[in-house]
Design an enzyme around this catalytic site. Structure first.
Site, PDB file in Angstrom:
ATOM      1  N   ASN A  10      25.067  71.755  37.409  1.00 38.03           N
ATOM      2  CA  ASN A  10      23.913  72.379  36.750  1.00 38.03           C
ATOM      3  C   ASN A  10      22.703  72.413  37.678  1.00 38.03           C
ATOM      4  OD1 ASN A  10      25.349  72.685  34.368  1.00 38.03           O
ATOM      5  ND2 ASN A  10      24.375  70.971  33.322  1.00 38.03           N
ATOM      6  N   ARG A  66      32.330  87.601  31.313  1.00 36.56           N
ATOM      7  CA  ARG A  66      32.959  86.616  32.190  1.00 36.56           C
ATOM      8  C   ARG A  66      34.387  86.386  31.711  1.00 36.56           C
ATOM      9  NH1 ARG A  66      28.752  84.065  35.069  1.00 36.56           N
ATOM     10  NH2 ARG A  66      26.742  84.039  33.988  1.00 36.56           N
ATOM     11  N   ARG A  83      26.031  86.597  36.798  1.00 35.47           N
ATOM     12  CA  ARG A  83      25.720  85.765  37.951  1.00 35.47           C
ATOM     13  C   ARG A  83      26.826  84.767  38.289  1.00 35.47           C
ATOM     14  NH1 ARG A  83      20.841  83.972  36.628  1.00 35.47           N
ATOM     15  NH2 ARG A  83      19.675  85.494  37.830  1.00 35.47           N
ATOM     16  N   HIS A 132      25.686  92.056  27.874  1.00 35.14           N
ATOM     17  CA  HIS A 132      26.023  90.682  27.486  1.00 35.14           C
ATOM     18  C   HIS A 132      26.649  90.636  26.092  1.00 35.14           C
ATOM     19  CE1 HIS A 132      24.955  86.346  26.559  1.00 35.14           C
ATOM     20  NE2 HIS A 132      25.538  86.239  27.730  1.00 35.14           N
ATOM     21  N   TYR A 159      33.943  75.726  25.076  1.00 40.98           N
ATOM     22  CA  TYR A 159      32.697  76.317  24.588  1.00 40.98           C
ATOM     23  C   TYR A 159      32.828  76.487  23.070  1.00 40.98           C
ATOM     24  CZ  TYR A 159      30.906  77.963  29.181  1.00 40.98           C
ATOM     25  OH  TYR A 159      30.420  78.059  30.458  1.00 40.98           O
ATOM     26  N   ARG A 178      20.426  74.194  22.149  1.00 42.41           N
ATOM     27  CA  ARG A 178      21.124  73.331  23.095  1.00 42.41           C
ATOM     28  C   ARG A 178      20.288  73.007  24.331  1.00 42.41           C
ATOM     29  NH1 ARG A 178      25.249  76.465  26.196  1.00 42.41           N
ATOM     30  NH2 ARG A 178      23.616  76.579  27.751  1.00 42.41           N
ATOM     31  N   HIS A 223      27.575  77.020  22.377  1.00 41.39           N
ATOM     32  CA  HIS A 223      27.351  78.370  22.882  1.00 41.39           C
ATOM     33  C   HIS A 223      27.218  79.394  21.758  1.00 41.39           C
ATOM     34  CE1 HIS A 223      28.456  81.996  25.436  1.00 41.39           C
ATOM     35  NE2 HIS A 223      27.578  81.376  26.203  1.00 41.39           N
TER      36      HIS A 223
END
Length: 680
Positions: free
Chosen positions: A48, A369, A399, A429, A462, A558, A586
């Site tokens: 992270n 993703r 990214r 997204h 997730y 979160r 998520h």
């Protein structure tokens, strides 16, 4: 007052993110977590922090270098932010390594040992020397820096050894060697019970004499982190795919933003590296342990130590989707999916069934993703090969997944799919799947809408939600969205799905303001919203106004939260809780009381400027009453979590939720909720 509290009304985004990463480290320090899970949390905190420096810190340095000095809405200039970030990170890194040293001792007690070179016995030393000679030595490239050989271009995050050599005339020469990433960093060695390892860099450093023809005066480990935030000229790009491919190559040229270096009394290498990387003193971190703790994630997977990991939990299968034709099941009722508590295989199975179903005419899907060996991609390719009209929106600007997405985009094109590489100026997204099927009564559309990426790997850890539906209004909206993304079509009216950047912001403001107006009239008003991050200033202001009028607001956030909760006269009716646990939270769920006509929404978007104004996102209103009840139960258990829940205080710090009576762990109880709603 906590240092992230600068402006009375808003927390700084970057410092709030660092608070989140501290909560991850706190999980590594938590004795109630199994030992290998604690190592994994420590590894995650390192990963992270790497991304934070590459993206967020890199961006702030870009602002400073451009002469930008304006304060953000928390009251900090870019220079102020850099100063506070480095102060906070320095303390955080110290915490990481004190935690590592503590866990290192616990590993040894469980017969998992990481040796240094001087700890090896004769048998182990012989093994390591042989391994070095036959394997490691063959892939090493020692480099000496002089007038004819400039300092090499090092990739971000690679581990290296800096060396001071004594030249023929007694002068000091700088050398460097990269620890090869093609070899396992944890080298298994023989001897004793359990598992024994030595780090690859330890082996190399102890054998440097064989690599250089000069006397070694000093050697230390180091790692450089570079700015990886890409700036794309999308408007001037004739081919977006080629533009992004070219921009990826620029990452290795990024400005150095952090230098991690082995703590040593000999500062000769440090001085030389500081000059080579053009880096300031504040950007240097002296590390008292192995640099880059992400290797701990590999240690997590060793065989034979199941008692040191969380108990394995099996995802629940949706009975209707297992026992009958999936299209028939979805036609009967809307089906709610909650991962990883319910299996993601249902989504994979649906696309695979659609690929071979002769009645299916078209499949359209937006991908952000996907995994390295995605079964979704394989099914879409098979559908195209079977003659179906397949349209796939692949977001190339996701990214650090750009390279993977470029590869899959080309594979899909080869299979005959129509591939759209995103939209100029926006990231796609949204998580949406549309299947068009010819049935007895005409054309019918099946839709999946959710919060999570179509990624079979991350779906295991997730927490994400989604809805499968055959309701015509959802099908019409989904068709409109895909037409908008593939052409120049502008949606005039949507029924159940709200889109960013068109009108999602306005919709959220309307929903919040409606509760505010109801509270003004003395009616009960309530908002519950779950998301990853809350940054958008306008929405925060709307929430403050709602709180002032008496709306009771619970926020389950979160990560980053720029809103200040519990402040008298501003936000005393707002409570913020963060859940950091076994699974990465998520899902995005929003609830509005609406005078008793309760409304639930699921979304792909966080409440951030980038999501609402710079991305294509969706928010879907839930119509099915059973799903509404399940969502209510899910939100309730999150709000009651007193095991992994941390409450945000007005000063910006987080404290564990009070345990009054029953211990409630939301992530454990969500398996029970899934069982409850999937009974016959």
């Amino acid at each position: 007052m906590n240092e992230i509290m600068i402006n009375d009304n808003y927390f700084n985004r970057e410092l709030s993110w660092l608070e989140f990463n501290q909560r991850v480290i706190d999980e590594a320090k938590d004795n109630s977590n199994p030992l290998l899970e604690r190592l994994k949390f420590l590894s995650i905190s390192t990963s992270n922090l790497d991304e934070f420096f590459m993206v967020r810190v890199g961006t702030i340095y870009d602002q400073i270098n451009a002469g930008f000095g304006k304060k953000d809405f928390s009251g900090l200039t870019p220079k102020d932010q850099i100063k506070k970030i480095f102060e906070k990170v320095r303390v955080m890194v110290g915490d990481q390594y004190s935690t590592y040293n503590h866990l290192y001792d616990h590993l040894g007690a469980r017969n998992i040992r990481i040796f240094t070179y001087d700890m090896l016995n004769e048998e182990q030393l012989k093994f390591v020397k042989e391994y070095y000679k036959k394997v490691i030595y063959l892939v090493l490239t020692p480099m000496v820096i002089d007038s004819g050989r400039p300092f090499p271009l090092l990739h971000s995050k690679t581990l290296n050894i800096g060396i001071i050599l004594e030249g023929l005339r007694g002068e000091e020469i700088l050398g460097t060697i990269q620890v090869p990433s093609v070899l396992d960093r944890l080298v298994a060695i023989p001897g004793g019970e359990g598992e024994n390892f030595i780090l690859l860099e330890e082996v190399i450093k102890s054998n440097l004499d064989e690599l250089f023809g000069f006397k070694i005066l000093s050697s230390i480990f180091y790692r450089i982190t570079k700015n990886a935030d890409l700036t794309l000229d999308e408007e001037g790009a004739e081919d977006l795919l080629e533009t992004i491919e070219a921009s990826l190559k620029q990452r290795k040229w990024g400005m150095s933003v952090r230098l991690e270096i082995e703590d040593s009394n000999d500062l000769r290498v440090v001085k030389r590296l500081k000059k080579e990387f053009e880096i300031d003193e504040e950007q240097i971190f002296l590390i008292t342990g192995p640099i880059d703790l992400t290797f701990l994630n590999n240690l997590y997977g060793i065989n034979g130590f199941d008692s040191l990991r969380f108990e394995k939990k099996k995802s629940i299968s949706i009975k209707e989707l297992d026992n009958e034709d999936m299209f028939q099941a979805i036609s009967k009722r809307d089906i709610f999916l909650h991962h990883p508590f319910e299996s993601f295989s249902s989504i994979v199975k649906l696309v695979e069934q659609a690929a071979i179903d002769p009645k299916v005419l078209a499949i359209k899907q937006a991908l952000y993703r996907v995994s390295g060996h995605s079964p979704i991609i394989s099914a879409l390719a098979k559908a195209a090969e079977n003659g179906k009209q397949v349209t796939v929106l692949v977001e190339l600007k996701a990214r650090f997944d750009e390279k993977n997405n470029i590869f899959w985009a080309r594979e899909l094109e080869k299979a005959g799919c129509h591939v759209i590489y995103g939209v100029i100026g926006l990231k796609i997204h949204s998580k949406i799947l549309l299947i068009v099927r010819k049935e007895r009564n005409g054309i019918k559309r099946y839709v999946h809408l959710g919060s999570g990426n179509y990624n079979d790997v991350t779906a295991r850890f997730y927490t994400d939600i989604g809805i499968l539906t055959a309701r015509p209004e959802y099908g019409e909206d989904a068709t409109t969205i895909f037409n908008m993304l593939s052409g120049y079509f502008k949606p005039e009216k949507m029924s159940k799905i709200t889109i960013a950047p068109m009108n999602l912001r306005n919709k959220l403001e309307f929903l919040i303001d409606r509760e505010t107006e109801n509270a003004k009239r003395g009616k009960q008003a309530r908002i519950i919203a779950k998301m990853n991050s809350l940054v958008d200033r306008k929405l925060i202001t709307s929430l403050y106004m709602a709180s002032k009028e008496g709306v009771k607001i619970d926020l389950i956030v979160r990560g980053i939260c720029c809103l200040v909760p519990g402040e008298l006269g501003l936000s005393e009716n707002i409570r913020v809780i963060s859940i950091v646990g076994r699974y990465l939270e998520h899902s995005r769920i929003h609830y509005f009381y609406n005078k008793g006509n309760e409304e639930f929404y699921i979304s792909s978007a966080d409440w951030m400027y980038r999501n609402l104004d710079k991305r294509v996102e969706t928010m879907t209103q839930v119509e099915d009453n059973n799903i509404k009840e399940e969502l209510k139960d899910i939100l309730d258990v999150y709000m009651r979590d007193n095991v992994k829940g941390r409450v945000l205080l007005p000063n910006g710090s987080y404290v564990r939720a009070d345990i009054n009576g029953e211990r409630v762990s939301a992530q454990d109880m969500l398996f029970d909720i899934s069982e409850k709603y999937n009974k016959d």
